[in-house]
Design a protein around this motif. Structure first.
Motif, PDB file in Angstrom:
ATOM      1  N   PRO A   1      -0.873   1.164  18.687  1.00  0.00           N
ATOM      2  CA  PRO A   1      -0.852   0.331  17.481  1.00  0.00           C
ATOM      3  C   PRO A   1      -1.712   1.015  16.377  1.00  0.00           C
ATOM      4  N   GLY A   2      -2.957   1.493  16.673  1.00  0.00           N
ATOM      5  CA  GLY A   2      -3.756   2.464  15.717  1.00  0.00           C
ATOM      6  C   GLY A   2      -3.045   3.674  15.128  1.00  0.00           C
ATOM      7  N   LEU A   3      -2.255   4.101  15.804  1.00  0.00           N
ATOM      8  CA  LEU A   3      -1.573   5.478  15.446  1.00  0.00           C
ATOM      9  C   LEU A   3      -0.416   4.951  14.524  1.00  0.00           C
ATOM     10  N   ALA A   4       0.286   3.811  14.798  1.00  0.00           N
ATOM     11  CA  ALA A   4       1.226   3.113  13.959  1.00  0.00           C
ATOM     12  C   ALA A   4       0.693   2.739  12.569  1.00  0.00           C
TER      13      ALA A   4
ATOM     14  N   ASN B   1      -5.812   4.355  -6.241  1.00  0.00           N
ATOM     15  CA  ASN B   1      -6.779   3.372  -6.337  1.00  0.00           C
ATOM     16  C   ASN B   1      -6.650   2.255  -5.340  1.00  0.00           C
ATOM     17  N   ALA B   2      -5.216   2.377  -4.742  1.00  0.00           N
ATOM     18  CA  ALA B   2      -4.898   1.199  -3.513  1.00  0.00           C
ATOM     19  C   ALA B   2      -5.402   1.900  -2.270  1.00  0.00           C
ATOM     20  N   MET B   3      -5.402   3.095  -2.233  1.00  0.00           N
ATOM     21  CA  MET B   3      -5.857   3.931  -1.199  1.00  0.00           C
ATOM     22  C   MET B   3      -7.382   3.705  -1.031  1.00  0.00           C
TER      23      MET B   3
ATOM     24  N   ALA C   1       0.540   9.193  -3.554  1.00  0.00           N
ATOM     25  CA  ALA C   1      -0.592   9.495  -4.303  1.00  0.00           C
ATOM     26  C   ALA C   1      -0.588  10.872  -4.473  1.00  0.00           C
ATOM     27  N   VAL C   2      -0.025  11.715  -3.413  1.00  0.00           N
ATOM     28  CA  VAL C   2      -0.276  13.202  -3.683  1.00  0.00           C
ATOM     29  C   VAL C   2       1.196  13.623  -4.342  1.00  0.00           C
ATOM     30  N   TRP C   3       2.283  13.100  -4.014  1.00  0.00           N
ATOM     31  CA  TRP C   3       3.485  13.729  -4.255  1.00  0.00           C
ATOM     32  C   TRP C   3       4.332  13.006  -5.596  1.00  0.00           C
TER      33      TRP C   3
ATOM     34  N   LEU D   1       1.326   4.509   8.710  1.00  0.00           N
ATOM     35  CA  LEU D   1       2.095   3.873   8.029  1.00  0.00           C
ATOM     36  C   LEU D   1       1.084   3.848   6.563  1.00  0.00           C
ATOM     37  N   PHE D   2      -0.199   3.917   6.659  1.00  0.00           N
ATOM     38  CA  PHE D   2      -1.117   4.111   5.681  1.00  0.00           C
ATOM     39  C   PHE D   2      -0.989   5.574   5.104  1.00  0.00           C
ATOM     40  N   PHE D   3      -0.615   6.519   6.041  1.00  0.00           N
ATOM     41  CA  PHE D   3      -0.413   8.132   5.297  1.00  0.00           C
ATOM     42  C   PHE D   3       1.086   8.167   4.568  1.00  0.00           C
ATOM     43  N   PHE D   4       1.867   7.672   5.316  1.00  0.00           N
ATOM     44  CA  PHE D   4       3.308   7.749   4.469  1.00  0.00           C
ATOM     45  C   PHE D   4       3.559   6.534   3.373  1.00  0.00           C
TER      46      PHE D   4
END
Length: 73
Positions: free
Chosen positions: A26-29, A56-58, A42-44, A33-36
């Motif tokens: 669950p922590g990995l999921a 700002n959301a991050m 935010a980066v691309w 989700l946060f990363f993608f």
């Protein structure tokens, strides 16, 4: 230790890798989700407004204050 990290850590120390992987899933999921969902846009993103909004959301999700950069003309 928090409850989210104690399970995988204890299971890993006991040598039960299956339980460690299942309890860490669950922590990995949520992390993926946060990363993608937040970090990648935010980066691309090509649009500065979208990058700023995602950043700002991050920042809000990790507990930092949002950026206060002026709007471009």
């Amino acid at each position: 230790m928090t409850a989210t990290t104690a399970g995988p850590t204890v299971a890993g120390l006991q040598g039960n890798t299956t339980i460690a992987v299942i309890s860490a899933a669950p922590g990995l999921a949520v992390g993926l989700l946060f990363f993608f969902g937040v970090v990648c846009p935010a980066v691309w993103s090509r649009k500065p407004q979208r990058r700023r909004a995602a950043l700002n959301a991050m920042n809000a999700l990790i507990g930092r204050s949002p950026l206060t950069t002026p709007e471009p003309p």
